[in-house]
Design a protein around this motif. Structure first.
Motif, PDB file in Angstrom:
ATOM      1  N   ASP A   1       1.338  25.241  21.936  1.00  0.00           N
ATOM      2  CA  ASP A   1       1.260  25.241  23.401  1.00  0.00           C
ATOM      3  C   ASP A   1       2.116  26.373  23.966  1.00  0.00           C
ATOM      4  O   ASP A   1       3.048  26.826  23.315  1.00  0.00           O
ATOM      5  CB  ASP A   1       1.811  23.916  23.962  1.00  0.00           C
ATOM      6  N   CYS A   2       1.781  26.758  25.193  1.00  0.00           N
ATOM      7  CA  CYS A   2       2.611  27.746  25.876  1.00  0.00           C
ATOM      8  C   CYS A   2       3.683  27.013  26.664  1.00  0.00           C
ATOM      9  O   CYS A   2       3.498  25.863  27.058  1.00  0.00           O
ATOM     10  CB  CYS A   2       1.762  28.563  26.843  1.00  0.00           C
ATOM     11  N   PRO A   3       4.822  27.687  26.926  1.00  0.00           N
ATOM     12  CA  PRO A   3       5.838  27.051  27.762  1.00  0.00           C
ATOM     13  C   PRO A   3       5.328  26.866  29.192  1.00  0.00           C
ATOM     14  O   PRO A   3       4.238  27.346  29.522  1.00  0.00           O
ATOM     15  CB  PRO A   3       7.009  28.042  27.709  1.00  0.00           C
ATOM     16  N   GLU A   4       6.085  26.181  30.007  1.00  0.00           N
ATOM     17  CA  GLU A   4       5.645  25.915  31.389  1.00  0.00           C
ATOM     18  C   GLU A   4       5.377  27.221  32.125  1.00  0.00           C
ATOM     19  O   GLU A   4       6.015  28.238  31.870  1.00  0.00           O
ATOM     20  CB  GLU A   4       6.749  25.150  32.134  1.00  0.00           C
ATOM     21  N   ASN A   5       4.399  27.148  33.057  1.00  0.00           N
ATOM     22  CA  ASN A   5       4.075  28.290  33.913  1.00  0.00           C
ATOM     23  C   ASN A   5       3.471  29.463  33.130  1.00  0.00           C
ATOM     24  O   ASN A   5       3.535  30.594  33.581  1.00  0.00           O
ATOM     25  CB  ASN A   5       5.347  28.737  34.663  1.00  0.00           C
ATOM     26  N   HIS A   6       2.964  29.177  31.918  1.00  0.00           N
ATOM     27  CA  HIS A   6       2.275  30.232  31.158  1.00  0.00           C
ATOM     28  C   HIS A   6       0.907  29.701  30.740  1.00  0.00           C
ATOM     29  O   HIS A   6       0.717  28.500  30.584  1.00  0.00           O
ATOM     30  CB  HIS A   6       3.053  30.613  29.894  1.00  0.00           C
ATOM     31  N   THR A   7      -0.042  30.619  30.567  1.00  0.00           N
ATOM     32  CA  THR A   7      -1.386  30.242  30.137  1.00  0.00           C
ATOM     33  C   THR A   7      -1.706  30.983  28.852  1.00  0.00           C
ATOM     34  O   THR A   7      -1.290  32.129  28.660  1.00  0.00           O
ATOM     35  CB  THR A   7      -2.424  30.646  31.201  1.00  0.00           C
ATOM     36  N   CYS A   8      -2.470  30.323  27.945  1.00  0.00           N
ATOM     37  CA  CYS A   8      -2.826  30.952  26.671  1.00  0.00           C
ATOM     38  C   CYS A   8      -4.094  31.774  26.866  1.00  0.00           C
ATOM     39  O   CYS A   8      -5.159  31.224  27.186  1.00  0.00           O
ATOM     40  CB  CYS A   8      -3.050  29.866  25.619  1.00  0.00           C
ATOM     41  N   ILE A   9      -3.998  33.077  26.693  1.00  0.00           N
ATOM     42  CA  ILE A   9      -5.170  33.963  26.860  1.00  0.00           C
ATOM     43  C   ILE A   9      -5.573  34.476  25.473  1.00  0.00           C
ATOM     44  O   ILE A   9      -4.759  35.099  24.785  1.00  0.00           O
ATOM     45  CB  ILE A   9      -4.823  35.178  27.765  1.00  0.00           C
ATOM     46  N   PRO A  10      -6.807  34.207  25.022  1.00  0.00           N
ATOM     47  CA  PRO A  10      -7.221  34.639  23.671  1.00  0.00           C
ATOM     48  C   PRO A  10      -7.589  36.128  23.634  1.00  0.00           C
ATOM     49  O   PRO A  10      -7.764  36.757  24.667  1.00  0.00           O
ATOM     50  CB  PRO A  10      -8.454  33.776  23.389  1.00  0.00           C
TER      51      PRO A  10
END
Length: 1949
Positions: free
Chosen positions: A325-334
């Motif tokens: 998972d990403c930390p808070e306030n971050h989004t995982c972009i492939p």
């Protein structure tokens, strides 16, 4: 004289005449061959048999070898370094000559013109040869190479030196070319591969001077290899280099298989993970309405990725379930930007995917790849890694180990054989014991094979000091002399090796061991000579004679020192008849046609022994003059010549006087014969011979060095006089008394015990040293050291007094002690000198004194000592390999590092990497690191600066250094571990173990005290009580003793109960059995006597029905281990039972309620037994017993165990969030506990306590149940939160262990493991002792110095900022911290060393170590870089050695288990029979299949023919390969066009495979689905078609369609069977298939260990904060994640980071309970690593090695299962209905149709007759009979006596009625023909018949040009051939080419 000398010697100067003679011989040979060819073409004669032994070069006389010692003695010194005629027969007619250098090295040169100009006699060439062959020349070249290497290793360039070296190398090359010639002839410059290297180096040097080619000087480093060339002379090194080259050659198959497997793994990886590792966590933006371009820029901006520091690797994440998972306030972009690790780690195209697969195979930093993939794609992808690690890594890497080990083993065997042969040659050579034996042919007889008439002069008795073996009445009967060939010498002399092939390794010579010492060889014939006179025959001489001699001079003298006088003739070697004869043989061999097989010494011995006393013998002289330098132990014991004269039974002992060394220059010597009459000879036993041997040995032992002088008085050399004066302390009696007293004290067992305790305490004292210890402790330790030094010095001093210096120094342990005492004093003396604290560590060597009384340590040390020689050589090779690669790396990459990290470089703002190639030490460390298996990180660093060139460099270093050389290290250890070495060290240690003796004394004292106390008590008791009245005993008890010794009266069958016998018909007295209705007593008569002796104590309990005894019931006494069963089966009673005739009644009962003692003493027990309550109780027990023994009970318990294990696995960190589940689990827990308690109670009831508690597995159950009970009580009292109970709760995790005893496969593995535990434990202890030394040294070096000052971010600051601890503590914003892994005390040192030994986290430890300055000062980068060497040494000794000892011990244990388990049947078979037996067992498993019938319809039949053709399969295979290639072409972000083209290619492949599938279905019809491969194809095709049609849907639901294409690659496996050359690969796969079941069991065990540790881990570390190696995907929060983490650590990967996370006690919050515990974490991880990584994984290795060597052996020795498959495949063609029979007339065609090795090519009629194959009714032959006969024919086994008849499988299921055999049939035909002929002749004589009809022979004769006589001749030849049953097995071609004789011809076997 000089001419005479040359004439006599076989070594002759090479002159023009020699050259002419060679040319003449070559011409002769050519003419001879031409004549042969013409004769053969004209057909006048059969082509003559070529010489049986095709001449081969003598291995001992190869170029570069030393001249054999026995030839050195004959070599004229003046010919050294000069060209001489070649003395190896092989080159007798080749244009070559030899030179023997001054160091005895043999050189060979071509006698043709060098460079077309220089003849061998040209002065220039002569000078070149002289220079080249001089030892100094070679030495200079080697020194130049070494100096050159040193210059290359130095940083900086030396252009002048380069030129100088180039000039030197050019001179060397010129000398070689002038002396040898360039390339055309043999032995020229470029014919030697070593010179190719030189030549290319020189050429490149000149080219680079004028043309700039870049930095090619690195090629020069390969010249270092030349060092190997000269060391090939050192025997051990030869083995190593030989094994290396052999291994590299053999690795071809493994390499192919490895590349193939890795390609498959890479393709799968590509399909699954292409582009998947590029996801990043991007910070969310506040701006919701961004344009695409803005969003794109935002996403691609490095500053927006997490973490935001640009020097750290971006965080990888995934959107799948369970991914990171990403930390808070971050989004995982492939699919964003680049891949991890500088964009080097990915599966984006085939190249990098292959590299990743290779990285997984070598397990280098693979945890990083594993974590990345699992973070990006989710936890289920761990399955991919499990397959790659288990199949790829463990299997392939260990296969390489197996091959290296095998080639090393074979090389060693070969070298041993070579050495033995050489030793034999030397032992048997003329110089070795008894001089040259010369046979004198009497004057009348001359022999001149070449026409040169050489007449030998008659023997003149005066001019030779020889002893003669004279034959009777020789003068009268000259004519009877056997003609003996002139070169009559001992076996192995240079003369008899003329013209013969050297005996192969293992020839009879090699095994022959004379029973008696060599100096009696003439006195006694060879003991194993079949027709020799055995020592017990009356021909032997009395042993008294010997005794008389032996005791002649005060018992001191030997046979040698008999005071014999000399008689002054020069013992010149020139007039030796032997030499003349050898010259004769020398002359004779020069002719092409000379007879090349001179007689052997064996022949002489045989003739002597056969004809002794009645046949005439030629005179045999023993030439004494040659034995100058072979004096054994300064005495002439060997020089006795025993002279036997049959007629007078008189023995002469003749001997030259010996003083100092006897040589030719000793002046005139005389002697006379000392003769003795032998008394009448009694029979002599073989034992007497050994007595003689012992007498001689003792004599030689007592003899000292007293030599015989002219007066016969001993002369004592100076050395011995000094020895007597100073070393033998035997001066005065008082001293002797004193010595005796000291010896009584110091040699006592208690003193030994005391010293041992001192050693242990001393070790503890040294280990107590640590950082920050108090002043008082330091003083105690210092004083302790003084005390121990004093104790050990006193011990050594007293021992010297007690034993005397000589005896003292003879014992190695004493020498060892002395050295250590000396070093201790040295250390005390140099106490103040700084930098010498290292001397303190020498005290540690005292630990090794323990080996004296600790057998395992002793054994391991001896193994290490044995391998030190080999390992020395190996380390040398290793050193050369490391050096070459290090220098190469430095030359290639140094400049790139300096430029790229320089001020103008790409990475100028980064820190210079620690691992680099800038100078030699750093290069060496990188190469060493690669050798340890870590290449990937250094390679990334190198690729950043030097690009793609680094990959081949690192891969080469890895493959050669790590996989080959390092495995050789292991192979070397394993070979030392052979069972022999273990047994040897056991037998050597004959001296009693004093420690045990001391301990036994204590035991004896203890038992003495106990006995006395008991006696006292008894006496007191008896005084109190009155004398007892004898009790009345029941009749049965009075009559039957416990041990059944009383005779038993006839009558009804008694029952044995617990060792007592009872009559079953007696009225129910208190002890009789209860024959109640339900007691189900089974009487078993005539039991299998082997398995159950009829005297077993059969109480109604332990004895179950006979069915149970055989083990056919449901695993009787379910939980009892095998050992326990054995114990139960043992006879309780002692003594020899005498009741064998009695039929025993076994009762299916539990044990009795009361044990024997109670029954005897207490009558109430028996009363209770017979009461109604007692009977009911008994009933209940019987029912419980029946229940426990029932299958369903066992299955129910297993289900419960699995269910409770599953319940444990569910209790994870999320459990408190699911209250319902939590409640269910707590109830279930109570249920399981209850079930297990009930199970235990029932078993107690059924088995009784004794039986239950004598079984290990039952104990395990009991302890686990006990824990559960305690937990239940604690829960009811609400005290579960107490720490102790929490810990107890975790012990429930052991429940799955109970499954082991119930699972057969696992139980086998665990039993093997348990048996290995003692040896594993011993090795662990030895490891700890080895490591302790390094640990203590580490503490001395590094204790307290790993502290450093860091800023708030944890970054180390420079010493210029903060110089030391005080400044750091006083400055704000800085902390003075210690490294987590350090050397502050011995325990921490152990942990640090364990990390270094497993190569995990070791680089950080080494960084800390080389940066240290002084105590409490700030470390400076690479201040003490030489501390690297401490770690290098530790890795070599601590890791290579000790960790590999684990593998050694486990494999050794494995082999011992196998030996124990191996059937006794094979013990009694010869090797041939074993092979045949194995082949038979294999055959039994196969039977002919019904062949698939050909369809009726024409088209279908055509399709059937096409698809069943081999070419069709190979075509499909090629298409599969093409498919693989197209799949490998895919890559990340390929163009649309490329994708479309690949799509259509793939479509066409799918169409092809679909068509193939349909064709096969049409051709094979319903039979298609009977072949497993076809089902596999069918599924793949169906899925592929579906994949094309539903591509989108499939991806969502099932798997990606591309993955199916990968699966198709596995079909290549099918083709391997068709490719004949792929036999090696088939063997590898076959060994894998064989190992699979065992590997599955070990895998299960590994999983069980992981399961238990996972549940423990969840209990202990569930809440630990995520730091170090713990994060959201890898932790102990859930069962799945725990397993994923533990799987990674079972290869020891990443355990250092896991330890850092679990032991984190600083960076955490106590109140949140998320701190780790250091001690718990260390204990947990270290035990897990030892169990999984060192033990279970090594068992995996052991199984693979074992099966591989087995498979290879099968392939090498005989027929493989493949060959049998092939046989049955061919059989189907001849027997389509699988009747198992074919017609006799088809037999010849069938055996011709087979493939090798079983095929018998036509004409094979007579071979089939010879094979004697059975013929059954209807002239049919049985399938297995034919196979059996062909197998015997192939293996050459005729004698199969001991092999059980049923080995080949049953024949009952077929109608098998043999009526005749091929041999019988041929005889019948022959007989019939004879009768017919006789009858016809008879009729013709009576005139009843006309001309006879044309016979078969005549009819056949018309077909050949030779006509009938030829055929008759043929027939006769064949007749002879078959009558010799032992003759050759195949008919030779000359007979085959004429005619095939029909079955009814006139020839019979």
């Amino acid at each position: 004289m000089e001419e005479e000398e040359n004439e006599v010697s076989i070594f002759q100067l090479f002159t023009r005449e020699s050259m002419f003679a060679i040319e003449q011989r070559i011409a002769e040979e050519k003419a001879h061959r031409k004549a042969e060819r013409e004769a053969a073409e004209e057909g006048e004669e059969e082509e003559p048999q070529r010489e049986e032994d095709e001449l081969k070069p003598d291995e001992q006389l190869e170029i570069g070898k030393k001249l054999p010692t026995y030839m050195q003695n004959n070599f004229p010194r003046e010919l050294m370094g000069k060209p001489i005629e070649d003395f190896d027969d092989y080159y007798a007619n080749k244009l070559s000559f030899a030179v023997v250098a001054r160091d005895w090295t043999i050189f060979r040169f071509s006698a043709t013109k060098a460079l077309y100009i220089l003849t061998p006699f040209n002065p220039v060439r002569r000078i070149s040869i002289c220079i080249l062959t001089h030892p100094v020349f070679n030495l200079c070249v080697i020194l130049t190479i070494i100096v050159n290497c040193v210059f290359m290793a130095m940083s900086g360039s030396f252009p002048t030196m380069e030129k100088i070296f180039t000039v030197i190398y050019t001179v060397e090359a010129c000398v070689k070319i002038l002396s040898r010639g360039y390339i055309l002839a043999d032995f020229t410059y470029l014919r030697d591969p070593w010179n190719w290297l030189d030549f290319s180096v020189i050429s490149l040097a000149y080219i680079t001077m004028f043309v700039k080619l870049g930095n090619l000087s690195a090629l020069r480093t390969f010249r270092v290899l030349r060092a190997l060339k000269t060391v090939a002379v050192i025997p051990g090194l030869k083995t190593i280099v030989g094994a290396l080259l052999e291994a590299v050659r053999r690795l071809r198959d493994v390499m192919i298989l490895t590349v193939f497997m890795l390609s498959i793994f890479a393709l799968i990886g590509m399909q699954l993970y292409m582009g998947a590792l590029r996801s990043k966590c991007v910070i969310n933006t506040d701006n919701d309405n961004m344009t695409d371009e803005e969003f794109f820029n935002h996403v691609w901006d490095r500053d927006n990725w997490y973490p935001h520091d640009k020097f750290t690797e971006p965080y990888l994440c995934g959107n799948a379930t369970g991914a990171g998972d990403c930390p808070e306030n971050h989004t995982c972009i492939p699919s964003l930007h680049s891949n991890p690790n500088f964009n080097y780690t990915s599966f984006d195209h085939f190249g990098v995917a292959l590299l990743c697969a290779f990285r997984l195979m070598t397990q280098d930093y693979w945890e990083n790849l594993y974590m990345l993939v699992l973070r990006a794609n989710g936890p289920w992808h761990c399955l991919y890694f499990m397959i790659v690690i288990l199949l790829g890594s463990f299997y392939l890497v260990n296969l390489i180990l197996a091959i290296v080990a095998m080639s090393y083993d074979e090389q060693q065997k070969q070298d041993k054989a070579d050495e033995e042969n050489e030793a034999l040659d030397q032992a048997a050579s003329p110089e070795a014991h008894i001089g040259t034996i010369t046979v004198v042919v009497p004057p009348g007889m001359t022999r001149s094979p070449t026409g040169s008439n050489l007449t030998l002069p008659p023997y003149n008795g005066k001019d030779k000091d020889t002893a003669s073996i004279q034959s009777e009445k020789q003068s009268e009967e000259h004519t009877h002399h056997p003609i003996v060939k002139p070169s009559f010498s001992l076996p192995g002399s240079p003369f008899n090796s003329r013209g013969k092939k050297k005996p192969k390794h293992g020839s009879q010579n090699a095994d022959r061991q004379p029973l008696v010492p060599p100096y009696l060889e003439i006195f006694l014939p060879f003991a194993d000579e079949s027709n020799a006179v055995t020592p017990s025959s009356d021909e032997m001489y009395n042993v008294d004679t010997l005794k008389k001699y032996l005791t002649n001079v005060h018992g001191r003298s030997s046979l040698a020192s008999l005071g014999l006088k000399n008689d002054g003739r020069p013992s010149s070697r020139r007039n030796s008849v032997a030499s003349l004869l050898s010259r004769a043989s020398h002359g004779s061999r020069r002719s092409q046609h000379s007879n090349k097989t001179p007689s052997k010494f064996d022949a002489l011995t045989r003739t002597m022994s056969k004809h002794k006393g009645h046949h005439l013998m030629p005179e045999v002289y023993v030439d004494r003059s040659k034995s100058d330098d072979v004096l054994y132990a300064r005495c002439a014991l060997d020089d006795q010549s025993w002279v036997l004269n049959d007629e007078h039974r008189q023995c002469y002992l003749s001997q030259p006087a010996v003083q100092g060394s006897q040589s030719e220059h000793d002046g005139d010597k005389k002697r006379h014969l000392n003769s003795c009459r032998t008394p009448s000879v009694p029979d002599m036993d073989v034992k007497d011979v050994t007595v003689i041997r012992e007498l001689l040995e003792t004599a030689s032992g007592h003899r000292g060095s007293f030599m015989s002088s002219d007066l016969g008085e001993p002369v004592i050399p100076l050395k011995d006089r000094l020895y007597l004066k100073f070393c033998s302390w035997t001066c005065c009696p008082c001293w002797l008394m004193f010595q005796k007293g000291v010896a009584w004290f110091i040699l006592d067992a208690f003193v030994d015990l005391f010293i041992t305790i001192c050693i242990l305490v001393n070790t503890a004292f040294m280990g107590a040293d640590h950082y920050g210890m108090s002043e008082s402790l330091a003083n105690v330790l210092t004083n302790g050291n003084y005390v121990f030094t004093a104790i050990f010095a006193t011990e050594a001093f007293l021992k010297v007094i007690a034993l005397g210096p000589v005896v003292y120094l003879k014992d190695k342990w004493n020498c060892f002690d002395g050295v250590i005492v000396f070093l201790s004093f040295l250390e005390l003396a140099l106490d103040g000198v700084s930098g010498l604290s290292v001397l303190r560590s020498f005290r540690l060597l005292r630990v090794f004194k323990l080996a004296k009384s600790w057998p395992t340590l002793n054994m391991l040390i001896s193994i290490v000592a044995k391998t030190v020689g080999t390992l020395g050589n190996l380390t040398f090779v290793l050193g050369i390999v490391v050096f070459i690669f290090a220098v190469m790396g430095q030359q290639l990459f140094a400049s790139s590092y300096i430029n790229e990290y320089g001020p103008n470089g790409t990475f100028h703002d980064e820190e210079f990497p620690r691992w680099n190639f800038t100078d030699f030490l750093h290069s060496f460390m990188i190469v060493f690191r690669v050798l340890c298996g870590e290449w990937i990180e250094s390679m990334w660093g190198c690729r950043r600066v030097a690009g793609i060139h680094c990959i081949p460099f690192f891969l080469m270093t890895m493959v050669l250094g790590n996989l080959v050389v390092l495995n050789l290290f292991l192979a070397c250890l394993l070979s030392a571990f052979g069972a022999d070495s273990l047994q040897d060290s056991g037998t050597e240690e004959a001296e009693p173990n004093k420690l045990l003796e001391a301990i036994n004394r204590f035991k004896r004292f203890g038992s003495w005290v106990k006995v006395n106390v008991i006696v006292c008590v008894k006496v007191k008791m008896q005084r109190k009580s009155k004398p007892p009245i004898l009790p009345v005993v029941s009749p049965s008890l009075s009559r039957v003793e416990l041990n059944g010794k009383e005779p038993i009266s006839d009558g009804p069958t008694p029952v044995i109960r617990n060792g007592k016998l009872e009559k079953s018909h007696e009225p129910p007295t208190p002890t009789a059995t209860k024959p109640t209705a339900d007691s189900a007593t089974i009487s078993v008569k005539d039991m299998d006597k082997q398995s159950e002796s009829s005297t077993r104590p059969a109480s109604r309990a332990t004895l179950k029905s006979h069915k149970d005894m055989d083990g056919s019931s449901s695993g009787s006494c379910s939980t009892l281990s095998d050992d326990a069963k054995e114990r139960l089966n043992m006879v309780d009673a002692e003594g020899d039972p005498e009741i064998n005739e009695v039929d025993v009644v076994f009762a299916n009962y539990p044990d009795d309620c009361w044990c024997q003692v109670f029954r005897k003493r207490c009558t109430c027990c028996i009363v209770f037994e017979n009461s109604p309550a007692g009977k009911k109780w008994w009933d209940l027990r019987c029912k419980a017993y029946a229940m426990v023994e029932h299958n369903y009970f066992e299955s129910f318990i297993i289900i419960m165990i699995l269910a409770s294990s599953f319940a444990l696995a569910i209790e994870d960190i999320y459990l408190p969030e699911r209250p319902v589940l939590q409640m269910i689990l707590s109830y279930l827990d109570k249920v399981f506990t209850t079930v297990f308690i009930v199970e235990m109670l029932i078993k107690w009831l059924a088995f009784g306590y004794k039986k239950y508690f004598t079984d290990a597995w039952c104990w395990l159950d009991f302890i686990i149940v006990l824990i559960s009970i305690v937990m239940l009580i604690a829960e009811s009292m609400n005290i579960t939160d107490v720490g102790a109970f929490k810990a107890m709760r975790t012990l429930r995790a052991l429940r799955p262990l109970r499954a082991i005893s119930r699972w057969e496969g696992m139980r086998v593995v665990v039993n093997a493991l348990i048996k290995a535990i003692p040896s594993i434990f011993n090795v662990l202890l030895v490891c700890l002792v080895f490591w302790l030394i390094f640990g203590i040294v580490g503490v001395q070096f590094f204790s307290g110095k790993f502290h450093k000052c860091v800023n708030l971010e944890g970054v180390k600051v420079l010493p210029s900022e903060i110089p030391n601890k005080t400044v750091c503590n006083n400055t704000e914003g800085y902390k003075w911290i210690n490294a987590r892994v350090n050397f502050d005390n011995v325990l921490n040192a152990y942990l640090a060393l364990f990390q270094v030994a497993t190569y995990k986290g070791w680089t950080l430890i080494m960084d800390d170590a080389i940066d240290i300055t002084k105590l409490d000062e700030q470390p400076l980068r690479e201040k003490n870089i030489l501390y690297y060497l401490y770690f290098v040494f530790f890795i070599i000794f601590g890791s290579f050695f000790t960790l590999n000892l684990f593998i050694g011990v486990i494999i050794d244990n494995f082999n011992q288990q196998k030996k124990k388990a191996g059937g006794s049947l094979e013990l009694f078979m010869t090797e041939d029979q074993k092979k045949y037996y194995k082949a038979m067992k294999r055959m039994a498993s196969k039977a002919p299949q019904k062949s698939i019938p050909r369809p009726e319809i024409k088209i279908a039949a055509l399709i059937f023919d096409i698809t069943s053709n081999q070419m069709f399969d190979i075509g499909i295979m090629l298409i599969i390969m093409l498919n693989m290639v197209t799949m490998a072409m895919e890559h990340y972000k390929q163009t649309k066009l490329f994708t479309d083209v690949l799509y259509f290619i793939n479509l066409s492949f799918i169409i092809i495979f679909t068509i193939e599938c349909l064709l096969k279905i049409i051709g094979l019809r319903q039979y298609y689905f009977k072949i497993p491969w076809n089902i596999f194809d069918f599924v793949v095709v169906v899925l592929s078609v579906l994949g094309i049609m539903l591509s989108d849907a499939m991806e969502d639901f099932l798997v990606s369609p591309t993955l199916l294409r990968v699966v198709r690659v596995f079909r290549v496996g099918r083709v391997l069977r068709l490719v004949k050359s792929a036999k090696g690969i088939r063997t590898l796969l076959f060994s894998l298939a064989v190992s699979l079941p065992a590997l599955f069991n070990i895998g299960l065990l590994l999983f069980l260990v992981m399961f238990i540790y996972a549940t423990f881990g969840m209990n202990f570390f569930m809440h630990v904060k995520h730091t170090g190696g713990l994060d959201d995907c890898f932790n102990f929060e859930t069962f799945g994640r725990s397993i994923i983490l533990l799987f990674q650590m079972c290869t020891s990967a990443g355990w250092d980071s896991a330890l850092a996370g679990l032991s984190n006690e600083e960076d955490c919050e106590e109140e949140e309970d998320n701190c780790g515990t250091y001690e718990m974490a260390v204990f947990y991880l270290v035990t897990y690593l030892v169990i999984s990584f060192l033990v279970v994984v090594n068992m995996y290795i052991a199984v693979i090695l074992e099966n591989f060597s087995q498979a290879t052996e099968d392939v090498q020795q005989g027929l493989t299962p493949d060959d049998f498959d092939m046989y049955y495949e061919k059989w189907e063609k001849f027997d389509p209905d699988a009747t198992q029979f074919i017609a006799l007339e088809k037999l010849s065609d069938f055996v011709d149709y087979l493939e090798e090795p079983l095929r018998l090519p036509k004409p094979n009629h007579f071979l089939l007759v010879k094979l004697d194959i059975a013929i059954c009714e209807g002239d049919m032959c049985f399938c297995r009979d034919i196979l059996d006969a062909l197998t015997k024919n192939f293996l050459g086994t005729s004698d199969t006596g001991d092999i059980p008849t049923d080995a080949g499988g049953p024949k009952e299921n077929v109608e098998y009625k043999p009526i005749s055999s091929t041999l019988m049939r041929q005889k019948e035909h022959y007989a019939a023909r004879l009768i017919q002929k006789a009858y016809r002749a008879y009729r013709r004589r009576r005139g009843e018949l006309g001309a006879p009809p044309m016979s078969y022979d005549e009819a056949m004769a018309d077909t050949t040009p030779q006509g009938k006589p030829e055929i008759e001749k043929e027939g006769d030849e064949n007749d002879d051939q078959i009558e010799k049953k032992e003759g050759t097995e195949a008919i030779t071609p000359s007979e085959q080419k004429t005619v095939e004789l029909g079955p009814d011809s006139d020839v019979v076997a």
